[in-house]
Scaffold this motif. Structure first.
Motif, PDB file in Angstrom:
ATOM      1  N   THR A   1       3.393  -5.647   1.002  1.00  0.00           N
ATOM      2  CA  THR A   1       3.753  -4.872   2.195  1.00  0.00           C
ATOM      3  C   THR A   1       3.006  -5.361   3.433  1.00  0.00           C
ATOM      4  OG1 THR A   1       2.147  -3.142   1.574  1.00  0.00           O
ATOM      5  CG2 THR A   1       4.444  -2.827   0.892  1.00  0.00           C
ATOM      6  N   ALA A   2       1.796  -5.879   3.253  1.00  0.00           N
ATOM      7  CA  ALA A   2       1.069  -6.449   4.395  1.00  0.00           C
ATOM      8  C   ALA A   2       1.761  -7.717   4.888  1.00  0.00           C
ATOM      9  CB  ALA A   2      -0.377  -6.748   4.004  1.00  0.00           C
ATOM     10  N   PHE A   3       2.171  -8.567   3.955  1.00  0.00           N
ATOM     11  CA  PHE A   3       2.844  -9.811   4.347  1.00  0.00           C
ATOM     12  C   PHE A   3       4.137  -9.523   5.099  1.00  0.00           C
ATOM     13  CE2 PHE A   3       6.279 -12.805   3.303  1.00  0.00           C
ATOM     14  CZ  PHE A   3       5.813 -13.918   4.003  1.00  0.00           C
ATOM     15  N   HIS A   4       4.960  -8.636   4.560  1.00  0.00           N
ATOM     16  CA  HIS A   4       6.243  -8.383   5.209  1.00  0.00           C
ATOM     17  C   HIS A   4       6.079  -7.588   6.503  1.00  0.00           C
ATOM     18  CE1 HIS A   4       8.892 -10.408   2.434  1.00  0.00           C
ATOM     19  NE2 HIS A   4       8.168  -9.930   1.431  1.00  0.00           N
ATOM     20  N   ALA A   5       5.046  -6.745   6.586  1.00  0.00           N
ATOM     21  CA  ALA A   5       4.760  -6.073   7.864  1.00  0.00           C
ATOM     22  C   ALA A   5       4.447  -7.103   8.946  1.00  0.00           C
ATOM     23  CB  ALA A   5       3.607  -5.095   7.705  1.00  0.00           C
TER      24      ALA A   5
ATOM     25  N   ALA B   1       3.646  -1.856   5.571  1.00  0.00           N
ATOM     26  CA  ALA B   1       5.034  -1.398   5.526  1.00  0.00           C
ATOM     27  C   ALA B   1       5.168  -0.317   4.456  1.00  0.00           C
ATOM     28  CB  ALA B   1       5.967  -2.567   5.224  1.00  0.00           C
ATOM     29  N   ALA B   2       5.982   0.699   4.738  1.00  0.00           N
ATOM     30  CA  ALA B   2       6.139   1.815   3.806  1.00  0.00           C
ATOM     31  C   ALA B   2       7.103   1.439   2.680  1.00  0.00           C
ATOM     32  CB  ALA B   2       6.667   3.033   4.551  1.00  0.00           C
ATOM     33  N   LEU B   3       6.772   1.866   1.460  1.00  0.00           N
ATOM     34  CA  LEU B   3       7.715   1.777   0.354  1.00  0.00           C
ATOM     35  C   LEU B   3       8.541   3.053   0.332  1.00  0.00           C
ATOM     36  CD1 LEU B   3       5.717   0.246  -2.664  1.00  0.00           C
ATOM     37  CD2 LEU B   3       7.208  -0.895  -1.018  1.00  0.00           C
ATOM     38  N   HIS B   4       9.849   2.906   0.477  1.00  0.00           N
ATOM     39  CA  HIS B   4      10.728   4.072   0.461  1.00  0.00           C
ATOM     40  C   HIS B   4      11.143   4.433  -0.955  1.00  0.00           C
ATOM     41  CE1 HIS B   4      13.488   7.039   1.975  1.00  0.00           C
ATOM     42  NE2 HIS B   4      14.519   6.449   1.404  1.00  0.00           N
ATOM     43  N   GLY B   5      10.920   3.532  -1.902  1.00  0.00           N
ATOM     44  CA  GLY B   5      11.302   3.778  -3.282  1.00  0.00           C
ATOM     45  C   GLY B   5      11.566   2.467  -3.988  1.00  0.00           C
TER      46      GLY B   5
END
Length: 394
Positions: free
Chosen positions: A90-94, A131-135
């Protein structure tokens, strides 16, 4: 800075991609939400005069990207099922503009898939710093042996409703999307059950013909993963899965816009065929995204990345991608020829609508979450915010 000051600020001298128009001017964020958009020459309310200011340097301000199909990045994949891997991904994609994503599995044994669902539910219950994980997006294991792509055929099975019932009971609102081959035994009943429960059902890795897909849509299927890839192609007498995806307006179509998976001309056909709100950009990124060419794995399968294209080591099958969402948007604008507004809608607004979260994110409008990405004129990401909080800065 205090939490409030981190989530309250304004950005000036920037081109704001807001719904159907681009506004040159400034934007104010107050306590994590978009408070107002102010065209050049208009007055920003005095109440916001003391907020910290970001100089947008004439670049772009876009809604944060929402990636519904991503397996990993920066050396980690979601199948590792632990917080360290999730943070790394999530850090990479953010850092590449993504503010929300679905943790996407590969075809794997029951217990390994269950571990991902369990750990994503736990991750979402705590602090998500990037980045948030929505599911979760379950890509398989209910797919076709004839079209496995880079999925491990050893673990492909017919639909198992009992697995889904158990997982949804233990971790509610975690499974958001499931990809299957509609021609498999029991798929129709599973599609209907999941659609009734609010889970998006997608066709993919499928040997279905045109009529199979239309029948599945009638039962609740509403999505197609990586259109053109790992599905029966378009032929003028046998329209196949691709023909159904192109012509049925009920289907949201994903596309991997990286120059490897789909020719720009085929993407132009997809853009022309689909309603404006039914085309989604995805990355399908694997662990190798963000890393140099070399040897990696997608699940258990060895993968070689050369010149940015990921392929199974045994054969020439494409194996996910090394794409980022900002790279997909840039490709759509520069190679496919769509407008920045349309590319932004495909990367943010359309996935938000498909996930049912368009009332809070996916667009730049007052009252919505300040999920934003600022880029320079050439679409290099400078800064990303989730709910007004900086999650990545160049």
């Amino acid at each position: 800075m205090t939490k409030q000051s981190q989530e309250s600020w304004r950005i000036t001298n920037v081109r704001i991609v807001a719904d159907e128009e681009i506004i040159s001017g400034s934007l104010v964020v107050a306590e994590g939400k978009i408070a107002g958009v102010y065209p050049e020459g208009s007055d920003v309310p005095a109440a916001y005069g003391e907020l910290p200011v970001v100089d947008g340097e004439g670049g772009w301000l876009l809604p944060g990207f929402i990636d519904v199909h991503v397996h990993g990045g920066n050396g980690a994949e979601f199948m590792e099922a632990n917080r360290e891997a999730f943070d790394r991904i999530t850090a990479f994609h953010a850092a590449n503009g993504t503010t929300c994503m679905l943790a996407t599995t590969v075809t794997a044994p029951h217990d390994e898939t269950e571990a991902v669902i369990r750990e994503v539910a736990a991750y979402r219950a705590g602090d998500m710093p990037y980045a948030a994980l929505h599911g979760v997006h379950l890509e398989g294991p209910f797919i076709s042996e004839r079209w496995p792509g880079a999925q491990n055929p050893a673990y492909i099975v017919d639909p198992q409703p009992a697995w889904l019932e158990d997982w949804m009971a233990r971790w509610p609102d975690t499974i958001r999307l499931l990809t299957l081959a509609p021609e498999r035994r029991g798929a129709g009943d599973l599609i209907a059950m999941l659609a009734e429960r609010g889970v998006i059902v997608a066709c993919g890795h499928t040997d279905s013909g045109y009529d199979d897909i239309i029948a599945a849509v009638d039962r609740g299927l509403s999505h197609a993963v990586h259109t053109f890839n790992a599905m029966t192609p378009l032929h003028h007498r046998k329209p196949g899965t691709v023909g159904a995806v192109l012509t049925d307006p009920r289907i949201c179509a994903e596309v991997i816009a990286d120059g490897h998976h789909v020719h720009p001309a085929a993407i132009r056909l997809l853009v022309a065929a689909k309603p404006a709100d039914k085309l989604l950009l995805i990355t399908d990124a694997m662990a190798a995204a963000g890393l140099p060419d070399g040897e990696y794995k997608l699940g258990e399968l060895p993968v070689v990345v050369k010149d940015g294209a990921a392929r199974l080591k045994d054969g020439d099958t494409l194996a996910g991608s090394t794409l980022t969402m900002i790279g997909a948007l840039r490709f759509m604008v520069e190679q496919v020829g769509v407008s920045v507004q349309d590319a932004s809608r495909m990367a943010s607004g359309n996935p938000a609508k498909q996930l049912g979260i368009a009332d809070r994110t996916g667009r730049i409008a007052p009252g919505l979450q300040a999920d934003l990405v600022w880029t320079d004129e050439r679409f290099a990401v400078r800064q990303t915010w989730v709910k007004g909080r900086t999650v990545a800065r160049a």
